[in-house]
Design a protein around this motif. Structure first.
Motif, short mmCIF file in Angstrom:
data_model
loop_
_atom_site.label_atom_id
_atom_site.label_comp_id
_atom_site.label_asym_id
_atom_site.label_seq_id
_atom_site.Cartn_x
_atom_site.Cartn_y
_atom_site.Cartn_z
N MET A 1 -40.96 29.72 12.14
CA MET A 1 -41.35 29.24 13.39
C MET A 1 -41.75 28.14 13.83
O MET A 1 -41.48 27.48 14.80
N PHE A 4 -42.45 26.24 18.12
CA PHE A 4 -41.70 26.89 18.89
C PHE A 4 -41.77 28.40 19.21
O PHE A 4 -41.69 28.28 20.53
N VAL A 5 -42.82 28.32 18.70
CA VAL A 5 -43.40 30.06 19.10
C VAL A 5 -44.09 29.81 20.21
O VAL A 5 -44.12 31.08 20.93
N CYS A 49 -42.88 35.77 22.78
CA CYS A 49 -43.64 35.28 21.98
C CYS A 49 -44.65 35.47 21.87
O CYS A 49 -45.43 35.85 20.17
N LEU A 52 -43.65 38.15 19.45
CA LEU A 52 -44.55 38.08 17.62
C LEU A 52 -45.62 37.92 17.32
O LEU A 52 -45.67 38.23 16.00
N VAL A 79 -45.99 31.55 10.85
CA VAL A 79 -47.54 31.09 12.50
C VAL A 79 -48.52 29.76 12.43
O VAL A 79 -49.32 30.03 11.51
N SER A 299 -36.53 29.00 22.24
CA SER A 299 -37.30 28.76 21.40
C SER A 299 -37.56 30.37 20.98
O SER A 299 -37.89 30.21 19.95
N SER A 300 -37.35 30.92 21.71
CA SER A 300 -38.18 32.67 21.54
C SER A 300 -36.84 33.69 21.01
O SER A 300 -37.04 34.50 20.36
N SER A 302 -35.03 31.83 18.19
CA SER A 302 -35.16 31.54 17.00
C SER A 302 -36.09 31.71 16.10
O SER A 302 -36.24 32.25 15.63
N SER A 303 -37.34 31.81 16.94
CA SER A 303 -39.32 31.83 16.64
C SER A 303 -38.65 34.26 16.62
O SER A 303 -38.72 34.47 15.98
N THR A 306 -36.57 33.97 13.63
CA THR A 306 -36.61 33.16 11.76
C THR A 306 -38.35 34.31 11.72
O THR A 306 -38.32 34.72 9.92
N LEU A 307 -38.55 35.04 12.53
CA LEU A 307 -40.17 36.12 11.81
C LEU A 307 -38.92 37.21 11.27
O LEU A 307 -39.38 37.45 10.47
#
Length: 317
Positions: A1, A4-5, A49, A52, A79, A299-300, A302-303, A306-307
């Motif tokens: 992430m 961006f997170v 976010c 996450l 992170v 961003s959220s 994508s994060s 990814t997570l």
């Protein structure tokens, strides 16, 4: 992430210019809808976010019910500064959830009490109360009690009606009716919840409170056909009723700066543009806020993806 997170947590700052310019440069209807949409998107992204980050922070705590693989170094590496950010997100998200829950609870409690108090008052759309305290507000229809009352009721005291001329009374009722027709309580509640989710969105909440009132002012001026009459009604109502005597749904937001509203009504009617030109200051601010909301959503998202992939890889089958 990566970093961006953290972007959705601070990107609401990009909406501050449009919150200020939209109040005077956009039609109130456009401004209310734009600011509410931006606030809701940014609040949702920042809350996501935080969630996450909380997952990463909770997985580090001993005795947590999460899979052991979620606390592996590979997960924490997703992170930056995972120990500080992850654990700080736990109380932060708890505060956000508690603040939003309290706002919703207060909103529904006040609405329920108001509907229960007006249950025996005659009148399907307007409730005139024999009260010596001047006040007026729009009460949206509830799901359980509002089936036969359309979109809600206008509640006004006899003391306020006594202080207004007949034309000013029509302007007052047109203003409150505009609140009900456009369902401004939904915009206001969404803006309040967004500000609870992210304090950086408080300027947008303040702007939505003002533009919603201006929207109702313009609808009242169009219905009455005289902008000066509406301006006089607003000024007299503000002088007669400096505050709402009891908590109501309308009390979730103030009436906005009355002198600014009166001055706007004494000026020509604003142009009803759906979107401002990009070659103006408000247009640049609006596009900047839209870009900030888009980047925040990307961003959220994508994060989150990814997570999810990292946690899925770290979870034993």
């Amino acid at each position: 992430m990566g970093l961006f997170v953290f972007l959705p947590l601070v990107l609401p700052l990009s909406a501050w210019p449009v919150a200020r310019l939209a109040e005077t440069r956009l039609h109130p209807r456009t401004a209310t809808r734009l600011l509410t949409a931006v606030a809701v998107v940014m609040a949702g992204c920042s809350t996501l976010c935080l969630a996450l980050l909380m997952v990463v922070g909770t997985a580090q705590l001993p005795g947590n019910p999460l899979p052991d693989g979620w606390s592996d170094p590979e997960v924490r590496a997703a992170v930056p500064h995972d120990e500080v950010a992850g654990r700080a997100a736990i109380p932060a998200l708890s505060v956000v959830a508690a603040a939003c829950a309290r706002t919703l609870w207060r909103h529904h409690r006040v609405a329920h009490r108001a509907h229960r108090a007006l249950a025996g008052v005659p009148g399907s759309t307007v409730a005139v109360l024999p009260d010596g305290t001047p006040y007026a507000y729009a009460l949206p229809a509830s799901r359980s009690r509002g089936r036969g009352r359309g979109r809600g009721r206008i509640v006004v005291s006899t003391a306020l009606l006594a202080g207004l001329a007949p034309a000013e009374r029509r302007a007052l009722f047109a203003h409150e009716r505009a609140h009900l027709t456009a369902r401004h309580h939904r915009h206001l509640l969404a803006a309040h919840l967004a500000a609870r989710a992210n304090p950086f969105l408080r300027p947008l909440r303040t702007a939505v409170v003002y533009t919603a009132e201006r929207w109702a002012d313009e609808e009242a001026a169009r219905a009455v056909g005289d902008r000066r009459t509406v301006a006089r009604a607003i000024g007299k109502a503000a002088l007669l009723s400096p505050r709402i005597p009891v908590p109501t749904v309308a009390a979730l937001a103030a009436t906005g700066p009355v002198p600014r509203r009166v001055a706007a009504l004494l000026a020509p009617a604003p142009a009803a543009r759906t979107w401002p030109s990009a070659f103006t200051s408000v247009g640049l601010a609006a596009w900047g806020a839209a870009a900030g909301a888009l980047v925040s959503a990307m961003s959220s998202a994508s994060s989150a993806v990814t997570l999810f992939l990292v946690l899925h890889a770290a979870t034993p089958l």
